[in-house]
Design an enzyme around this catalytic site. Sequence first.
Site, PDB file in Angstrom:
ATOM      1  N   ALA A  24      54.696  32.866  24.090  1.00 36.70           N
ATOM      2  CA  ALA A  24      54.937  33.717  25.258  1.00 36.70           C
ATOM      3  C   ALA A  24      55.447  32.948  26.474  1.00 36.70           C
ATOM      4  CB  ALA A  24      53.660  34.473  25.622  1.00 36.70           C
ATOM      5  N   CYS A  49      67.206  30.419  22.168  1.00 32.32           N
ATOM      6  CA  CYS A  49      68.320  30.397  23.131  1.00 32.32           C
ATOM      7  C   CYS A  49      69.210  29.195  22.801  1.00 32.32           C
ATOM      8  CB  CYS A  49      67.815  30.366  24.567  1.00 32.32           C
ATOM      9  SG  CYS A  49      66.647  29.051  24.930  1.00 32.32           S
TER      10      CYS A  49
END
Length: 407
Positions: free
Chosen positions: A233, A354
Site C-alpha cells: 500500500a 510503474c
Amino acid sequence: MRLHRNLVYTTIDALNAIFNEGEYADKVVARSLKKDKRWGSSDRKFVAETIYEIVRWKRLYAEIAEVKEPYDRDNLWRMFSVWAVLRGYPIPDWRQLEGTPERKIKGRFDELSKTRVFKESIPDWMDELGAKELGEKIWSKEIAAQNQPAKVILRVNTLKTTKEKLRAILMDLNIETEFLKEQPDALVLKERANVFLTDAFKEGLFEVQDANSQLVAHFLDVKPGMRVVDTCAGAGGKTLHIAALMENKGQLIAMDLYESKLKQLKLRAKRDGAFNIEYRIIDSTKVIKKLHERADRVLIDAPCSGLGVLKRNPDSKWKLQPEFIDNIRKVQSEVLESYSKIVKPGGKLVYATCSVLPSENQEQIARFLKTEIGKQFNFIKDQKLLASESGFDGFYMALLERKENKE
C-alpha cells in the site's frame, strides 16, 4: 527576463545537496521553496523548475560544461550557465558567471544532441537496457517522453464530491482544469499551481495522482462490500482510490513493510473520509498466512525500477543502479508467489508496476503462471501504458483470476 541572485544561489545549494549529498530532489525542492517567505509564485516556480531541469539534463549539461563528478561549486555554476544560455537568459556580470562561452555552449549542445545518451541525458547502462527490452525505436520515443515534465493530475475523491463540483470550486480559485476522456475521476491542471494549499485539498476533495496510476484501481474491478487487500500500500494513493470505488462499504486491508508509510496513509484516509481501511504491517509471514484464500480482490503494486515515472522523478536516472533492477526482479517474483495466495478461489489479482520494462512486467507474469501457485490462476488481460503513447506515466497491469476449487 533576468536572473535574480538569491534565486540562483538557492538553486546552486539545492543541486549540491542532490548531486553531492545524495538527497532526493523532491525533498530538496520542498525545502528550498520555504527559504524566503517574500518570494512570490513566479520566484518559487523559477527555483523548482530550474532545479528539476538541471537534474533532468545533468549528463548533457555536465558534458557541455566539461565537468566531472563530484561537482564542486564552480562546476555547479558552469552547469547552471549552460542551462541559462540554452534557455535564452542574458548572462549577468556576476563573478561566478564570468567568461561564460555562449557560442561554444550552443555548438556543443548541437553536436552532443546527435547521440541519444547525451540528447536524452541518461546513463549508458540504462540506454542499453531500454533499447534491449523495448527495441531502439520504441525506447527512443519513450525516453524522450520521460524527459518531459509531468502534468499535475487530480483524482476527485468521490466519497466527498464530484468532478464537476470540484472543477467549479477550483475555478473560483483561478485554478483551471480539464476533464480527461475515459478517466472518470481525473482532472488535469492547465497550469501548474500549488493545489496543496487550497481548502479543497485540506478538506479531502481530491488527491494528486497520475492519470495512468488512476487506471489501476478500476482494473482491479472492486465492488462495494468486498474484502480487498492492497499488499504494497505504501502511502496509499491507490488504496484511497479503491476505498472510494468501494463507497466505504466492505473491508479494505492496507499492508506494507513500513509502518511510517501506513501512518501517512492513515492521515490521508482521515482527510479523505475513507473509513473502511484496516492497517497491517508485514512484520512476519504469519500476517500473509492468516489471509490465505480470504480476499475477493488483491492488488500487488509491486516494487519496481520506476522506469515509467522518470518524468516525475528525474533524479532516479542517477540514483538507480543496474544491480538494483536485477534484485527487484527477484523481489517481484517472490511477492507474486507469496501474496497471490491471499486471493480466494474465484477472486481476482492485479499485478502492477510503474516500469516499462517487459522483464518486470509481462515476463514476470509469464514466469508466475508456470509456478505451482500460478497454475491455479487464469490470465484475463493486461495493459501496457507508455508515456510516449499516453503523455502520462509508464505503467503495466495484469489481471488474473484464481480458478474455482473443483469438488
